[in-house]
Structure formats: C-alpha cells, structure tokens
Design a protein around this motif. Sequence first.
Motif, PDB file in Angstrom:
ATOM      1  N   GLY A 144       0.818  -1.210   0.000  1.00  0.00           N
ATOM      2  CA  GLY A 144       0.000   0.000   0.000  1.00  0.00           C
ATOM      3  C   GLY A 144       0.850   1.257   0.000  1.00  0.00           C
ATOM      4  O   GLY A 144       2.013   1.248   0.411  1.00  0.00           O
ATOM      5  N   VAL A 145       0.264   2.371  -0.455  1.00  0.00           N
ATOM      6  CA  VAL A 145       0.977   3.654  -0.483  1.00  0.00           C
ATOM      7  C   VAL A 145       0.557   4.475   0.734  1.00  0.00           C
ATOM      8  O   VAL A 145      -0.625   4.564   1.051  1.00  0.00           O
ATOM      9  CB  VAL A 145       0.662   4.415  -1.783  1.00  0.00           C
ATOM     10  N   VAL A 146       1.542   5.026   1.439  1.00  0.00           N
ATOM     11  CA  VAL A 146       1.253   5.872   2.612  1.00  0.00           C
ATOM     12  C   VAL A 146       2.150   7.107   2.589  1.00  0.00           C
ATOM     13  O   VAL A 146       3.132   7.168   1.850  1.00  0.00           O
ATOM     14  CB  VAL A 146       1.498   5.133   3.952  1.00  0.00           C
ATOM     15  N   TRP A 147       1.779   8.081   3.424  1.00  0.00           N
ATOM     16  CA  TRP A 147       2.635   9.237   3.652  1.00  0.00           C
ATOM     17  C   TRP A 147       3.190   9.147   5.075  1.00  0.00           C
ATOM     18  O   TRP A 147       2.445   8.733   5.979  1.00  0.00           O
ATOM     19  CB  TRP A 147       1.849  10.546   3.474  1.00  0.00           C
ATOM     20  N   ILE A 148       4.451   9.459   5.242  1.00  0.00           N
ATOM     21  CA  ILE A 148       4.989   9.499   6.607  1.00  0.00           C
ATOM     22  C   ILE A 148       5.290  10.948   6.967  1.00  0.00           C
ATOM     23  O   ILE A 148       5.647  11.757   6.110  1.00  0.00           O
ATOM     24  CB  ILE A 148       6.260   8.634   6.775  1.00  0.00           C
ATOM     25  N   HIS A 149       5.074  11.278   8.242  1.00  0.00           N
ATOM     26  CA  HIS A 149       5.288  12.641   8.713  1.00  0.00           C
ATOM     27  C   HIS A 149       6.073  12.604  10.024  1.00  0.00           C
ATOM     28  O   HIS A 149       5.805  11.760  10.873  1.00  0.00           O
ATOM     29  CB  HIS A 149       3.947  13.334   9.004  1.00  0.00           C
ATOM     30  N   PHE A 150       7.029  13.488  10.167  1.00  0.00           N
ATOM     31  CA  PHE A 150       7.635  13.706  11.495  1.00  0.00           C
ATOM     32  C   PHE A 150       8.170  15.127  11.599  1.00  0.00           C
ATOM     33  O   PHE A 150       8.527  15.750  10.601  1.00  0.00           O
ATOM     34  CB  PHE A 150       8.723  12.678  11.816  1.00  0.00           C
ATOM     35  N   LYS A 151       8.174  15.622  12.835  1.00  0.00           N
ATOM     36  CA  LYS A 151       8.620  16.992  13.064  1.00  0.00           C
ATOM     37  C   LYS A 151      10.142  17.081  12.968  1.00  0.00           C
ATOM     38  O   LYS A 151      10.838  16.088  13.202  1.00  0.00           O
ATOM     39  CB  LYS A 151       8.223  17.438  14.485  1.00  0.00           C
ATOM     40  N   ALA A 152      10.614  18.255  12.645  1.00  0.00           N
ATOM     41  CA  ALA A 152      12.066  18.462  12.599  1.00  0.00           C
ATOM     42  C   ALA A 152      12.683  18.127  13.950  1.00  0.00           C
ATOM     43  O   ALA A 152      13.765  17.541  14.035  1.00  0.00           O
ATOM     44  CB  ALA A 152      12.372  19.910  12.222  1.00  0.00           C
ATOM     45  N   THR A 153      11.972  18.461  15.032  1.00  0.00           N
ATOM     46  CA  THR A 153      12.540  18.240  16.373  1.00  0.00           C
ATOM     47  C   THR A 153      12.573  16.759  16.733  1.00  0.00           C
ATOM     48  O   THR A 153      13.210  16.371  17.706  1.00  0.00           O
ATOM     49  CB  THR A 153      11.739  18.994  17.447  1.00  0.00           C
ATOM     50  N   ALA A 154      11.870  15.910  15.960  1.00  0.00           N
ATOM     51  CA  ALA A 154      11.926  14.469  16.230  1.00  0.00           C
ATOM     52  C   ALA A 154      13.199  13.857  15.655  1.00  0.00           C
ATOM     53  O   ALA A 154      13.549  12.723  15.954  1.00  0.00           O
ATOM     54  CB  ALA A 154      10.703  13.774  15.650  1.00  0.00           C
ATOM     55  N   ALA A 155      13.882  14.632  14.792  1.00  0.00           N
ATOM     56  CA  ALA A 155      15.116  14.124  14.188  1.00  0.00           C
ATOM     57  C   ALA A 155      16.291  14.551  15.061  1.00  0.00           C
ATOM     58  O   ALA A 155      16.546  15.729  15.246  1.00  0.00           O
ATOM     59  CB  ALA A 155      15.263  14.683  12.781  1.00  0.00           C
ATOM     60  N   ARG A 156      16.989  13.538  15.635  1.00  0.00           N
ATOM     61  CA  ARG A 156      18.172  13.856  16.461  1.00  0.00           C
ATOM     62  C   ARG A 156      19.423  13.726  15.606  1.00  0.00           C
ATOM     63  O   ARG A 156      19.594  12.734  14.925  1.00  0.00           O
ATOM     64  CB  ARG A 156      18.280  12.885  17.629  1.00  0.00           C
TER      65      ARG A 156
END
Lengths: 352, 262
Positions: free
Chosen positions: A336-348
């Motif tokens: 299946g096709v999905v979109w993933i999202h995460f905040k800049a602050t979640a990236a360490r």
Amino acid sequence: MVHIQLNKISKKYAGFELKEISISVSENDYFILLGESGAGKSMILETIAGLVWPDNGEILFRGTNITQQKIQQRKVGIVFQDHAIFPHLKVFDNIAYPLRSRKCEGLTIREMVTKIATQMGIAGLLDRRPATLSGGELQRVALARSLVQQPEILLLDEPLASLDTGLKTEIRALLREIHKQGQTIIHVTHDYEEALALGTRIAVVNKGKIIQEGSPEEVFHHPTSSFVAHFIGIRNFFRVKTFSDTLGMKAITEEGLIIQLPEECVVSEGFVLIRGEDIILSDEPVNSSATNTFRGTITEILPTPRGIEICVDTGTLFYALITHSSLNRMGLAEGGVVWIHFKATAARFIKI
Amino acid sequence: MKKIATLQLVFTLLGGLVLLFIIAPLTGLFLSTTPHQIFNTAGEEEVTTSIWLTVITSVSGTIVFAFAAIPLAWILARKQFPMKKLVTGVIDLPVVIPHSAAGIALLGFISRDSLLGQAGSMVGLNFVGHPAGIAIAMAFVSIPYLINAARDGFAGVPERLEKAALTLGASPGRVFFTITLPLAWRNIVSGLIMMFARGMSEFGAVIVIAYHPMVTPVLIYERFGAFGLKYARPVAVLFILISLALFIFLRSLSKEKEGNRQ
C-alpha cells in the motif's frame, strides 16, 4: 593489521561470567563495547589490562600471547569512569606517575608531562590538587596520565558517563582527536549515541557474551537479535551530511533524501536518528505542522514487543511504530501507499 | 513541636550530667593543687625521670610494634582468609581482658624461663624490671587501637586507585608506598597517637612486669599508698598536663599535614 585479539576468553567471578569472548581489534580501530550495565563490558577491559585473569582463552597482542603477562608489562592504558585520579598528588605528579614507575629521567618527565598536558588542554592545572578540579578536567587528567606512557592500546571504561552534556561533547571531540592521531582505542559504553558518535567498530555485549559485531551501520541497520534491536531501540538511523539554507538546517542522506533538522544543529557530518514512535502515517497527503513529509510504499508489517513496525520505502527505508488498533483502523497492508510525517525536532542529529 | 522540645531538654540535661561526671573530678584535682606544688614536683628528679621513662617507653613500643601492626592492618582490610572474624576478635582481646591479668600473662611470656626471655638473656637483656619489658606491656594493651585505626584507613582507600596505579606500570610494592599508605596515613597517625597515649597511661599490666623503674602511673600509685592523697595529687596533675599537651601537639601536627593536602 590485528592489534589485539581475544580468543574465547571465559571467566567466572562473583556470580558473574564471561562466556567465550572473542574479539579482534585492528590497528587504529575505535572499538566500542556496547551493552547494558552489568553485561560484562568492564570485565572484558580489565581482562585486557591484566587486572582480571581469565579462566580460559588467550589474549594475543600483535600475535604474541600475553595472557599470563604482568599488568605492569602490558602496553595498555586504562581510564576509569570515576577517573581514579590519585587525590593526594598534584596534577603534575598524577601525570608523571607512570613515567616515574618506569624510571624515566626527571628532565624527560617534565618535558613529557608538559607536552601531553598541553595537548589535553590542562597545562594550566599542573600545580592544582585534584579536589579543586571539575569532572571534565579530571577526565582530561586521567586521559593525559594514560597517554603519557604512550600505550599501544587505550582502554576507556565509560569515560563520559559521569559528565554532563556540554562536557560530553567536549571530551568526545578530544577522544576523536586522539583517535585521529593513530591511537587504537577500546571504549566501553551503555550509550548507543556515544557508540555512533565515536566507534569505527561496535560489539554488542549481553550477559557476558558478544552477540553482534560490525561497523556502526551493520549493527544499527541489521540487528541480528531482538536484544540488539531493542537495546538500540532505533531503526531510523541515517548517515547524513548537514547544510543550511533559507528554510533552516537540513540533512541529506546517502540516497539523496533531504530531512529538515532542528535549528540548533551544526553543519557537519553525522547520523540522524528518528524514533519509530515519532513517525506518523497517513493514507493520503495532509497538511500538518510536521515539516518532514514523504510518500512511500509499505514493504513490511512486523509485530514487535513494542507495537507494530511498519517499514515504508520512500527511497530511503523508514520504520514507523504504531498500535494494533491503528493498523486495523487504517487497513494498512504490504504494497500500500502511505505518507509518513515527522517533526524536525523528532530528528536527532549526532555529529561524528 | 512541644514534645521535641521536652525531649531535647531531657537529653541536654542528661548529656550535661555525663560531661560533669568527666570534668568534675579532674577539675577538683586541679583546684586542690597549687601551681607552687606543681612546680616543686616538676623539680623532683624522681618525677622527671619517671615521666621521661613513661614517654620514651610508650613511644618506642608504639614505633617498634607499628612495623608489624600496619602490615597486619593492611591484610585485614584487603584480604579474605579463613577465620578472619576470629583474628579480628583476637586483636580486640587486649582491650577487654583485665590489664592486671594481661600483665600476668605477659610475665609468663617474657620471664627468664620463657623462649623470649631466654633469647633476651643471651644478649644480656632481662625484660622483667626493664624498660623493654615496660614497652612490651604498654604495646600489648594499646596495639588494638593502632591496628583498628590503620585497618579502617586501608579499607577506606578505593581499590580502583590501586588498580589504576598497577596499570600505570607500578609494582605492587610501589603501589603500596605511593598510593595506599599515603591515603591511609591520616588514620594510621591517629592510631599511632591513640596507641601512644593509651600506652603512656597504662598501669595494671606495667606494674606486674616492672614496679621499678617506675613509670608515672606507678609512681602516682606508690605516692598515694605511701604518703596519701596530698602527695599523689601534684604528680597526677603534672602528668595529666603533660599528656594533654603532647596529645594536642601531635593532633595539631597531623591536622596540619591534612591541611597541606587539600
């Protein structure tokens, strides 16, 4: 070339045991022993130093068996977590201690101590008493005291554990510098970030056994056991270069994916880590406050003890951790096709 | 709140009584002795000789026995061996047995028919009635203070520092003399002072071994027995003053050293 090799080292001691530890450390490796406290990492170091004698197995130093060699004759320096600086001796005498043990001449001692103290940034502290030094300064003294004897191998037992965050960065940079000058280092830690930031090779230790060994990429991307995966806990782990543009700090992965980072990151090379729990999935594009949004295909759905792990291929593989009910509600399926999202602050970002 | 206040009051009162119990007899002793009497006594040769003898025998006993007591303390602090508890108990024996009994036991041990006595006779030394015998008696009753203090000192030195020193190329001997001993030194010195002070004040064991030459505690007892309280008092006061002065002097010396270290 192999610098030091442990062949099937076993040791039982006070209700604890090392089981057939075999590692091979090459010249100028920065070798990390990674594991939880009580896993036996420190005991491996003490065996190499000669403070603990193995029941079985052998230690080869450039091919020569040194298993039975006295501590004083091994060319290793060890730095302990609590520094083990001699409290009754001034900084100078602490650093000069190994030279005096080896009966160097007074003039040579002064020269060598001054030289190493300058390198470690503590030349101004030589007349001070250890009680007046900060944790970071003590750690530098401990490093200087080990390095002044020009050890073939530097052993570090949780050298950063007792320092606060600012000092950690400082001492990490110093360790990287020492390694760059050609020093072979074996470093024990329970902190995977430290392992990533410093190690050229990582061995994961659990319950007295080595359960995985390899480059940081191998160990973090392909954990061979659930313990390693769980202990490291982070599957989203990318080697990146960072840069800044008008929209702030960004990182580019080896596959060319661009990830928005928190503002405080610096331009450098390193790793980006994102916890699976911090990645949100949606079945169509949505406008959200998360600055990182990518489209991808689900390649795998894996139940794990911590939840359902969804592997999404966006050109770069991401692992999102969701609950059973979310999986059922969204009706996600492989392919299946999905979109993933995460905040800049979640990236360490971890600089190397 | 009120309860705590009452409790504190009761405890302070009781504590005060104990302090008074210690201070009152000593103060009485001092008040009933004039400075003139003390000066006169200090001029008597019998008295000065006996004070010198007491100080010197106690110091020599402490120093000689320290050479064996300090290593023993190290073993007790660092090593595990069978019946360690028993050994620890044996060390405290001299403190708990009556000192006259200790003196009698020692007398059998050093008299001429004993092995030690015979060894002494060969070099012309008879321990009984000799300063060497007095030093042995003093050391016997006071050595636990040194061993226990030194053991605590050694136990307080982190083994990690010793391990670190070994990895820095030091031999076990060098580790002991440059790391372990200096770090335990404060406790050892305080043990040495306690042993010396306790030895100096010993009466029971010493009088069995040697009535003559007379150490000061024996001299005080003899003057009391022969001439009464009035004659014994000045010697007692003088001896207490000298003991106190020595004790304070030695304590301040070791404190000063400590201060240098910080």
